[in-house]
Design an enzyme around this catalytic site. Structure first.
Site, PDB file in Angstrom:
ATOM      1  N   CYS A   4       0.592  -1.374  -0.023  1.00  0.00           N
ATOM      2  CA  CYS A   4       0.019   0.003   0.034  1.00  0.00           C
ATOM      3  C   CYS A   4       0.829   1.236   0.119  1.00  0.00           C
ATOM      4  O   CYS A   4       1.890   1.511   0.797  1.00  0.00           O
ATOM      5  CB  CYS A   4      -1.164  -0.020   1.254  1.00  0.00           C
ATOM      6  SG  CYS A   4      -1.745   1.382   1.505  1.00  0.00           S
ATOM      7  N   ASN A  87     -13.630   8.992  -2.536  1.00  0.00           N
ATOM      8  CA  ASN A  87     -13.736   8.337  -3.538  1.00  0.00           C
ATOM      9  C   ASN A  87     -13.717   6.597  -3.031  1.00  0.00           C
ATOM     10  O   ASN A  87     -13.232   6.388  -2.297  1.00  0.00           O
ATOM     11  CB  ASN A  87     -12.839   8.230  -4.749  1.00  0.00           C
ATOM     12  CG  ASN A  87     -12.834   9.452  -5.366  1.00  0.00           C
ATOM     13  OD1 ASN A  87     -13.882  10.155  -5.624  1.00  0.00           O
ATOM     14  ND2 ASN A  87     -11.676  10.128  -5.752  1.00  0.00           N
ATOM     15  N   HIS A 100      -8.864   7.676   2.193  1.00  0.00           N
ATOM     16  CA  HIS A 100      -8.304   9.074   2.111  1.00  0.00           C
ATOM     17  C   HIS A 100      -9.208   9.875   1.784  1.00  0.00           C
ATOM     18  O   HIS A 100     -10.263   9.898   0.826  1.00  0.00           O
ATOM     19  CB  HIS A 100      -7.250   9.068   1.174  1.00  0.00           C
ATOM     20  CG  HIS A 100      -7.312   8.919  -0.282  1.00  0.00           C
ATOM     21  ND1 HIS A 100      -7.141   7.258  -0.552  1.00  0.00           N
ATOM     22  CD2 HIS A 100      -7.656   9.332  -1.385  1.00  0.00           C
ATOM     23  CE1 HIS A 100      -7.703   7.294  -1.905  1.00  0.00           C
ATOM     24  NE2 HIS A 100      -7.830   8.326  -2.320  1.00  0.00           N
TER      25      HIS A 100
END
Ligand code: AMP
Ligand code: ZN
Length: 115
Positions: A4, A87, A100
């Protein structure tokens, strides 16, 4: 999470322009800013998407909004305004699977919904 990119930023393995950090949350400048001010605020806990937010994360998510509130005041955009976007998944165009909060400011945002 090994692969990640945001976990790597948290660990300092990838450079970032940090604007805030505490034991649970960091905020840094987006590498491809979509506005004059474009900050990403993220929890240090790896939560892949909004759909993985559990009840035990409620306080943490609330704190993220407190950090956004503080940053807005510190950066002097609390009066002019700003937009916060999360999103989630393919159709929203989520690219990084570590939740985020985009914080966008410094220009008039125009349409109510981006895209
Ligand atoms: P999203 O499309 O919501 O998943 O947004 C991911 C955001 O992360 C994009 O705006 C990217 O420009 C940003 N991004 C990706 N890699 C980095 C990085 N290494 N440092 C800062 N921002 C990044
Ligand atoms: Zn992660």
């Amino acid at each position: 999470m090994e692969d990640c990119v945001f976990c790597k930023i948290i660990k300092g393995e990838i450079p970032s322009e940090k604007v805030y950090e505490d034991d649970e949350i960091i905020a840094f400048k987006d590498i491809h800013p979509a506005a004059p001010i474009h900050i990403l605020v993220i929890p240090k806990k790896h939560i892949a998407t909004l759909l993985e937010v559990s009840e035990e994360d409620s306080y943490l998510i609330g704190r993220i909004y407190q950090v956004i509130n503080k940053l807005a005041k510190d950066m002097g955009i609390d009066q002019s305004g700003f937009r916060v976007i999360v999103n989630c998944g393919r159709d929203a165009g989520q690219e990084v699977m570590h939740i985020h909060f985009h914080m966008l400011a410094g220009r008039k945002m125009g349409p109510k919904i981006v895209g």
